[in-house]
Design an enzyme around this catalytic site. Structure first.
Site, PDB file in Angstrom:
ATOM      1  N   LYS A   5       1.240   4.370  -2.883  1.00  9.29           N
ATOM      2  CA  LYS A   5       1.022   5.779  -2.606  1.00  9.29           C
ATOM      3  C   LYS A   5       2.243   6.616  -2.973  1.00  9.29           C
ATOM      4  O   LYS A   5       2.134   7.723  -3.511  1.00  9.29           O
ATOM      5  CB  LYS A   5       0.670   5.968  -1.125  1.00  9.29           C
ATOM      6  CG  LYS A   5      -0.759   5.618  -0.774  1.00  9.29           C
ATOM      7  CD  LYS A   5      -1.740   6.596  -1.419  1.00  9.29           C
ATOM      8  CE  LYS A   5      -3.147   6.433  -0.887  1.00  9.29           C
ATOM      9  NZ  LYS A   5      -4.095   7.399  -1.501  1.00  9.29           N
ATOM     10  N   PRO A  27     -49.107  24.622  42.578  1.00  7.56           N
ATOM     11  CA  PRO A  27     -49.438  25.891  43.256  1.00  7.56           C
ATOM     12  C   PRO A  27     -49.413  25.751  44.777  1.00  7.56           C
ATOM     13  O   PRO A  27     -49.946  24.790  45.332  1.00  7.56           O
ATOM     14  CB  PRO A  27     -50.844  26.192  42.742  1.00  7.56           C
ATOM     15  CG  PRO A  27     -50.886  25.568  41.383  1.00  7.56           C
ATOM     16  CD  PRO A  27     -50.107  24.292  41.529  1.00  7.56           C
ATOM     17  N   ASN A  50      -4.364   8.539  10.166  1.00  7.48           N
ATOM     18  CA  ASN A  50      -5.729   8.022  10.169  1.00  7.48           C
ATOM     19  C   ASN A  50      -6.710   9.186  10.291  1.00  7.48           C
ATOM     20  O   ASN A  50      -6.704   9.901  11.295  1.00  7.48           O
ATOM     21  CB  ASN A  50      -5.931   7.064  11.347  1.00  7.48           C
ATOM     22  CG  ASN A  50      -5.008   5.869  11.268  1.00  7.48           C
ATOM     23  OD1 ASN A  50      -5.322   4.867  10.647  1.00  7.48           O
ATOM     24  ND2 ASN A  50      -3.836   5.979  11.887  1.00  7.48           N
ATOM     25  N   TYR A  65       0.833  -1.204   0.000  1.00  6.95           N
ATOM     26  CA  TYR A  65       0.000   0.000   0.000  1.00  6.95           C
ATOM     27  C   TYR A  65       0.868   1.254   0.000  1.00  6.95           C
ATOM     28  O   TYR A  65       0.646   2.183  -0.790  1.00  6.95           O
ATOM     29  CB  TYR A  65      -0.918  -0.017   1.216  1.00  6.95           C
ATOM     30  CG  TYR A  65      -1.655   1.279   1.447  1.00  6.95           C
ATOM     31  CD1 TYR A  65      -2.622   1.720   0.547  1.00  6.95           C
ATOM     32  CD2 TYR A  65      -1.378   2.073   2.567  1.00  6.95           C
ATOM     33  CE1 TYR A  65      -3.300   2.917   0.751  1.00  6.95           C
ATOM     34  CE2 TYR A  65      -2.055   3.261   2.783  1.00  6.95           C
ATOM     35  CZ  TYR A  65      -3.020   3.684   1.875  1.00  6.95           C
ATOM     36  OH  TYR A  65      -3.674   4.860   2.083  1.00  6.95           O
TER      37      TYR A  65
END
Length: 367
Positions: A106, A279, A131, A102
């Site tokens: 690149k 109330p 990453n 890989y």
């Protein structure tokens, strides 16, 4: 300006197209559904190329050379044939420095772009990315963040081989901000930009942080999600929730006085909640030594009473929900709140510290 975005259907590509739309920048797309011989036609009216396409994982190692170097080489030839100087941004990888299939693919793609610069003077930007994480990354593919976020969000198991291994990370929004700067101020030559901030976290700590996000719906204890890495990671985790997970229930404590609901707790900045009172009902009647509170009447008419527990000095004020006002309790002053209206009183409450049953710092004492 018109931009060609290769890999437009990928993780970075999807996010980048949204950013281009937000800035009213025209673009054309190239993705894996198209043929490489379409590149020449796509480049006719293009002023800038963002080459984001590539293969990160494949069972066939030859795919790396074909898709990373091969596609880049074809793109370079198509750009040369235009006879124009077209800048190219390329998302390479820090693996380009490694001797693996890989990484080699690149690096070869980078070399093809360097040659394009030599042949045409086209500005080239080589981003060796760590990453990258953020919304829309594909889980169980090449991103440990995406995998952990998806699996933990869906109560699926995760696998950790080495919890001490450090992972370098870059948030997608920080990358896109850099891309937009390049579009606004292109530079000549070959650039190798460094993007900051780059984060680093161990695999074990990453898993623990995402699990803490997941658990926060039960504990109500939020992480420090306002800044930095935790902010980015939390946003990423949330993006992996399914629509059926967008809402969750919290406990409501109800008695004759009304309801009390805790919404959110923090580790160092207190907690948020709200309560109601019928109330005529009075709530409170206690003091704190250190804890302080802020009250905001959202609906109704409320009378706040205060008394200094040492001097017995007293003070009262009435607040109407139609005129927003923050009422703050003071250490050493016992206090209460009475619904003096005809309708239900609804009050938002912030306390300066998360409630600790072992050390509540809440001492009963009538005003």
């Amino acid at each position: 300006m018109t931009i060609l975005v290769t890999g437009s259907d990928g993780f970075i590509g999807k996010n980048f197209l949204v950013k281009l739309k937000e800035n009213s920048i025209d673009y054309v797309c190239f993705n894996r559904a198209q043929k490489v011989d379409e590149l020449s036609d796509l480049l006719k009216d293009v002023d800038f190329v963002f080459h984001l396409a590539g293969v990160n994982r494949s069972l066939d190692s030859t795919e790396f050379d074909k898709q990373n170097y091969g596609l880049t080489s074809t793109l370079c030839e198509a750009i040369k044939k235009t006879g124009r100087v077209i800048p190219v941004v390329f998302t390479s990888s820090i693996q380009a420095e490694s001797d693996n299939t890989y990484g080699i693919s690149k690096k070869s793609a980078e070399d093809a772009l360097v040659k394009l610069n030599a042949d045409t003077q086209a500005p080239i930007y080589l981003y060796r990315l760590p990453n990258v994480f953020g919304k829309w990354a594909k889980p169980n593919y090449n991103s440990v963040v995406a995998t952990f976020c998806h699996n933990i969000a869906q109560d699926l198991p995760i696998r950790i081989d080495d919890p001490s291994k450090a992972v370098p990370l870059l948030y997608i929004d920080d990358l896109l901000e850099q891309f937009m700067k390049v579009l606004g101020d292109p530079q000549d030559g070959i650039s190798r930009p460094i993007i900051n901030p780059e984060y680093s976290i161990t695999v074990g700590d990453l898993a623990n942080q995402i699990k803490a996000f997941h658990d926060s719906r039960n504990t109500l204890m939020t992480e420090k999600v306002g800044t930095g890495f935790t902010r980015a990671l939390y946003a990423t985790y949330l993006s992996y929730l399914k629509p059926t997970q967008f809402a969750y229930e919290v406990a409501a404590h109800e008695d004759a006085r009304g309801r009390f609901v805790e919404m959110l707790k923090t580790k160092d900045s207190g907690q948020f909640s709200f309560f109601t009172a019928h109330p005529g009902v009075t709530r409170g009647g206690h003091y704190h030594h250190t804890k302080s509170e802020k009250f905001l009447v959202l609906q109704g008419l409320a009378k706040f009473g205060f008394r200094n527990i040492v001097t017995n000095e007293t003070y009262e004020l009435t607040v109407d929900g139609l005129a927003p006002k923050i009422v703050e309790t003071i250490p050493g002053w016992t206090h209460d709140i009475t619904n003096t209206g005809e309708n239900e009183l609804i009050v938002m409450l912030w306390a300066s510290e998360a409630f600790d049953r072992a050390q509540p710092d809440t001492i009963a004492n009538k005003v």
